[in-house]
Motif scaffolding. Sequence first.
Motif, mmCIF file in Angstrom:
data_model
loop_
_atom_site.group_PDB
_atom_site.id
_atom_site.type_symbol
_atom_site.label_atom_id
_atom_site.label_comp_id
_atom_site.label_asym_id
_atom_site.label_seq_id
_atom_site.Cartn_x
_atom_site.Cartn_y
_atom_site.Cartn_z
ATOM 1 N N LYS A 1 19.471 -11.988 4.131
ATOM 2 C CA LYS A 1 18.714 -10.917 4.782
ATOM 3 C C LYS A 1 18.539 -9.718 3.858
ATOM 4 O O LYS A 1 17.468 -9.090 3.823
ATOM 5 N N LEU A 2 19.571 -9.374 3.122
ATOM 6 C CA LEU A 2 19.473 -8.225 2.223
ATOM 7 C C LEU A 2 18.496 -8.494 1.084
ATOM 8 O O LEU A 2 17.734 -7.609 0.681
ATOM 9 N N VAL A 3 18.524 -9.703 0.548
ATOM 10 C CA VAL A 3 17.591 -10.047 -0.526
ATOM 11 C C VAL A 3 16.160 -9.986 -0.017
ATOM 12 O O VAL A 3 15.253 -9.472 -0.698
ATOM 13 N N GLN A 4 15.920 -10.484 1.191
ATOM 14 C CA GLN A 4 14.583 -10.408 1.774
ATOM 15 C C GLN A 4 14.153 -8.947 1.939
ATOM 16 O O GLN A 4 13.012 -8.584 1.624
ATOM 17 N N TYR A 5 15.066 -8.125 2.418
ATOM 18 C CA TYR A 5 14.751 -6.707 2.610
ATOM 19 C C TYR A 5 14.470 -6.029 1.270
ATOM 20 O O TYR A 5 13.536 -5.227 1.150
ATOM 21 N N ARG A 6 15.268 -6.346 0.257
ATOM 22 C CA ARG A 6 15.056 -5.755 -1.073
ATOM 23 C C ARG A 6 13.683 -6.125 -1.619
ATOM 24 O O ARG A 6 12.968 -5.278 -2.159
ATOM 25 N N GLU A 7 13.291 -7.387 -1.458
ATOM 26 C CA GLU A 7 11.982 -7.825 -1.928
ATOM 27 C C GLU A 7 10.862 -7.126 -1.159
ATOM 28 O O GLU A 7 9.827 -6.752 -1.728
ATOM 29 N N PHE A 8 11.077 -6.935 0.149
ATOM 30 C CA PHE A 8 10.095 -6.227 0.975
ATOM 31 C C PHE A 8 9.894 -4.800 0.473
ATOM 32 O O PHE A 8 8.763 -4.329 0.313
ATOM 33 N N ARG A 9 10.988 -4.104 0.202
ATOM 34 C CA ARG A 9 10.888 -2.730 -0.302
ATOM 35 C C ARG A 9 10.182 -2.693 -1.664
ATOM 36 O O ARG A 9 9.392 -1.780 -1.933
ATOM 37 N N GLN A 10 10.478 -3.659 -2.516
ATOM 38 C CA GLN A 10 9.854 -3.687 -3.831
ATOM 39 C C GLN A 10 8.348 -3.880 -3.732
ATOM 40 O O GLN A 10 7.587 -3.289 -4.491
ATOM 41 N N GLN A 11 7.919 -4.695 -2.770
ATOM 42 C CA GLN A 11 6.491 -4.942 -2.619
ATOM 43 C C GLN A 11 5.755 -3.758 -2.012
ATOM 44 O O GLN A 11 4.558 -3.578 -2.253
ATOM 45 N N LEU A 12 6.455 -2.938 -1.232
ATOM 46 C CA LEU A 12 5.821 -1.791 -0.580
ATOM 47 C C LEU A 12 6.390 -0.469 -1.083
ATOM 48 O O LEU A 12 6.363 0.536 -0.375
ATOM 49 N N ARG A 13 6.897 -0.468 -2.293
ATOM 50 C CA ARG A 13 7.461 0.760 -2.836
ATOM 51 C C ARG A 13 6.356 1.793 -3.062
ATOM 52 O O ARG A 13 5.165 1.458 -3.143
ATOM 53 N N ASP A 14 6.771 3.055 -3.197
ATOM 54 C CA ASP A 14 5.820 4.133 -3.445
ATOM 55 C C ASP A 14 5.006 3.826 -4.693
ATOM 56 O O ASP A 14 5.554 3.473 -5.745
ATOM 57 N N GLY A 15 3.704 3.973 -4.592
ATOM 58 C CA GLY A 15 2.843 3.750 -5.743
ATOM 59 C C GLY A 15 2.374 2.318 -5.893
ATOM 60 O O GLY A 15 1.553 2.029 -6.753
ATOM 61 N N ALA A 16 2.918 1.410 -5.072
ATOM 62 C CA ALA A 16 2.485 0.021 -5.172
ATOM 63 C C ALA A 16 1.034 -0.110 -4.703
ATOM 64 O O ALA A 16 0.582 0.617 -3.825
ATOM 65 N N SER A 17 0.336 -1.045 -5.266
ATOM 66 C CA SER A 17 -1.072 -1.239 -4.939
ATOM 67 C C SER A 17 -1.212 -2.310 -3.865
ATOM 68 O O SER A 17 -0.718 -3.427 -4.027
ATOM 69 N N ILE A 18 -1.859 -1.968 -2.753
ATOM 70 C CA ILE A 18 -2.154 -2.916 -1.689
ATOM 71 C C ILE A 18 -3.659 -3.146 -1.695
ATOM 72 O O ILE A 18 -4.446 -2.260 -1.368
ATOM 73 N N SER A 19 -4.057 -4.337 -2.109
ATOM 74 C CA SER A 19 -5.484 -4.597 -2.253
ATOM 75 C C SER A 19 -6.122 -5.127 -0.983
ATOM 76 O O SER A 19 -7.337 -5.092 -0.835
ATOM 77 N N GLY A 20 -5.310 -5.626 -0.069
ATOM 78 C CA GLY A 20 -5.906 -6.161 1.149
ATOM 79 C C GLY A 20 -4.880 -6.781 2.075
ATOM 80 O O GLY A 20 -3.665 -6.639 1.901
ATOM 81 N N GLN A 21 -5.384 -7.479 3.083
ATOM 82 C CA GLN A 21 -4.542 -8.069 4.110
ATOM 83 C C GLN A 21 -3.516 -9.039 3.532
ATOM 84 O O GLN A 21 -2.366 -9.105 3.989
ATOM 85 N N LEU A 22 -3.915 -9.793 2.506
ATOM 86 C CA LEU A 22 -3.014 -10.786 1.935
ATOM 87 C C LEU A 22 -1.756 -10.142 1.377
ATOM 88 O O LEU A 22 -0.651 -10.663 1.557
ATOM 89 N N ASP A 23 -1.887 -8.995 0.715
ATOM 90 C CA ASP A 23 -0.723 -8.300 0.167
ATOM 91 C C ASP A 23 0.214 -7.852 1.275
ATOM 92 O O ASP A 23 1.439 -7.949 1.154
ATOM 93 N N ILE A 24 -0.364 -7.343 2.361
ATOM 94 C CA ILE A 24 0.464 -6.902 3.484
ATOM 95 C C ILE A 24 1.159 -8.093 4.133
ATOM 96 O O ILE A 24 2.357 -8.046 4.454
ATOM 97 N N ASP A 25 0.428 -9.185 4.322
ATOM 98 C CA ASP A 25 1.020 -10.380 4.924
ATOM 99 C C ASP A 25 2.167 -10.919 4.080
ATOM 100 O O ASP A 25 3.205 -11.339 4.606
ATOM 101 N N ARG A 26 1.987 -10.907 2.765
ATOM 102 C CA ARG A 26 3.044 -11.399 1.881
ATOM 103 C C ARG A 26 4.289 -10.524 1.980
ATOM 104 O O ARG A 26 5.412 -11.030 1.986
ATOM 105 N N ALA A 27 4.093 -9.199 2.026
ATOM 106 C CA ALA A 27 5.233 -8.295 2.118
ATOM 107 C C ALA A 27 6.005 -8.513 3.416
ATOM 108 O O ALA A 27 7.234 -8.629 3.421
ATOM 109 N N LEU A 28 5.281 -8.592 4.528
ATOM 110 C CA LEU A 28 5.949 -8.795 5.814
ATOM 111 C C LEU A 28 6.602 -10.170 5.903
ATOM 112 O O LEU A 28 7.641 -10.332 6.543
ATOM 113 N N ALA A 29 6.011 -11.149 5.243
ATOM 114 C CA ALA A 29 6.565 -12.509 5.281
ATOM 115 C C ALA A 29 7.933 -12.580 4.618
ATOM 116 O O ALA A 29 8.755 -13.431 4.977
ATOM 117 N N THR A 30 8.203 -11.694 3.659
ATOM 118 C CA THR A 30 9.507 -11.733 3.000
ATOM 119 C C THR A 30 10.633 -11.424 3.970
ATOM 120 O O THR A 30 11.773 -11.846 3.770
#
Length: 241
Positions: free
Chosen positions: A125-154
Motif C-alpha cells: 500500500k505504501l509503495v502504491q501511495y508513493r508512486e501515486f504522489r510521484q505521478q501527481l507531484r507539484d509541477g508534474a504534467s497531466i496531458s489528459g484523462q489517461l494520465d489521471i487514470d494511470r495515477a489513480l490506478a496505482t
Amino acid sequence: MTGAAPRPGVGEIAVLVVEDEPLTAEAHAEFVGRVPGFRVTGTVNNAQAAMAFLKQHRVDMVLLDFNLPDAHGLEICRALRMARADVDVIAVTANRDLPSVRAAVSLGVVQYILKPFTFRSLQDKLVQYREFRQQLRDGASISGQLDIDRALATLRRGGGESLPSGLTEATLQDVSRVLQEQRAAAADTGLSALEVATRSNLSRVTARRYLEHLVDSGPVQRHQRHGRSGRPEIEYRWTAS
C-alpha cells in the motif's frame, strides 16, 4: 505521544502514526520506516494528540487507526477536510462495516487496510501511495484523462501478486491474527504449525506454508520448543513489535 523523529529529508514522505495501542504503534512505525521514501515523524495514541501534532509539524500522510479512545478516526478525517489540510490518510483499522468504508472513501482516505496485517501488505500500500504522489507531484504534467487514470490506478492495484502461488491474503491475515492474539496472551510462548492450523481451521501443511512465508517476510520468528518429550517441535512467534 512519543518524541518526534528527525525531520524527513528532501523527497521523503513524512508520516504520523496514530494508534491507541503503544506496542502496535511501535510496530506500525517500524514497518513504515522499512519502506524507502518514508520517514515517521511521530506517533500518537489519541485523536487530540493527533490534531495537535498536525498543527505543529509537517505531515504528508497519516497512518490512522479508526478506533481511538477519544474519537473515531473518521472525525480526524472530517477535521482535516474542513481545514483543507494537505494531508493524505491511510486507514488502518479492524472496522469491516460498509458504512465506515463508504465514509472513509467520501472523506478522501486513499487506502484502507484491515487489521491484522503483515509488513508485506502495508509495504504494498505504501509503495502504491508513493508512486501515486510521484505521478501527481507539484509541477508534474497531466496531458489528459489517461494520465489521471494511470495515477489513480496505482492506488487500486491488488497486492496479491506479492504472495507466493497458492497463498491468499485473507488466509494470511487469519494466520497473522492467531499469532498476534497468542502474543497478546502469552508473549514468551509461540504456537506450533498444528496449533495454528487448529485455530485457523487449516490443515497442518497449509498452516506451515503460511507460517514459513511470514518468517521469510519478517514479522514471525521460529523457535525450538524445549521441555517436552519426544521429537523437538518448532513454534512460531509474532515478533514484529
